[in-house]
Design an enzyme around this catalytic site. Sequence first.
Site: not given
Length: 376
Positions: A198, A200, A161, A278
């Site tokens: 991931d 995200h 991120h 995740d």
Amino acid sequence: MSSSSSSSATDTETIRRNRILSTKLYFDIPSSKVPVIYSSAYNISFLGIEKLHPFDSSKWGCICQFLNLDGVLDKKCIVEPLEASTEDLLVVHSKTYLDSLKSSPNVAMIIEVPPVALFPNFLVQKNVLFPFRKQVGGTILAAKLAKERGWAINVGGGFHHCSADKGGGFCAYADITLCIHYAFVRLNISRVMIIDLDAHQGNGHEKDFANDRRVYTLDIYNPGIYPFDYEAKRYIDQKVQVVSGTTTDEYMKKLDEALEVAEHKFDPELVIYNAGTDILDGDPLGMLKVSPDGIAIRDEKVFSFARSRNIPLVMLTSGAVTYKPFFFPFDLLYFLSVLCQPGFCHKNAIDTENREHDLLVSIDMEVELSRNPFSR
């Protein structure tokens, strides 16, 4: 482009190249070491307030401790990385951004733990940013090891991120972007594929390589969760969205299709695999429903994708909310127990498969015990 702006760009690239060439993060690793990178300094402990964020900031140590106790990996064989220095970080990050991290409130916003804003910055540097910088050093070194050994795992990193000028989502440094730029210069690599699995979206590296055709991004993510970065989505070369509630079978079907497309779209010389766990069923942030076995299968597919094409692969552990004891990345356990076997080859694959089944069963038991401590 004007001559002055062209000259400025050339100067910037020269400075970047010189910084990369003078780094100490690349160093020779003896053959007695396995291509697994970890330091006890990875773990973040800050008077307990780190627990205010659902991300488990000590999961890296739990992983290595478990592997060591189980006899999978001798801690003496693990590679210890160096901390990324300011000069190393300036390869990608601006001085303005790095200076912003000298403000505790700014760091608190990035790691999403508001009380951190109240602490003196020297404590924030020591207890939060230093561990991150060690992990950055591990990610950068992992590319060198992968080029030499075929694969390398950094038990940490994957701060996808964070971009060159902005942190967020518990990511303060752009280790993936840094790793790739170092590989361009030091490893003579010109084409890199990022496989970001991931849950995200990896908006940081997507922004950093928005106009760089040397980097191809395959991102499989849940569009209904953080970061909702619509600008960065435009820069994804191969976008695969998996909605909340996606099951193991659905996920694997999409992954198989995506890897087949990627194979024909791009010919990489290095794969960076951001292997967030995740996606695991029960993770409150990922919102997907992939089983532990599914995560191991997912990683096997990515490793097979790279290995069958003789492409070096760097694996980063990235995100996972390990909100219960022993609820840590299953994929790392799977691959270390396979890849770290002395003389591992096809002929002992069945024995290894049985071993992995036993490992997963033992982990499942620990997870169940953590949910119901009275069952002990």
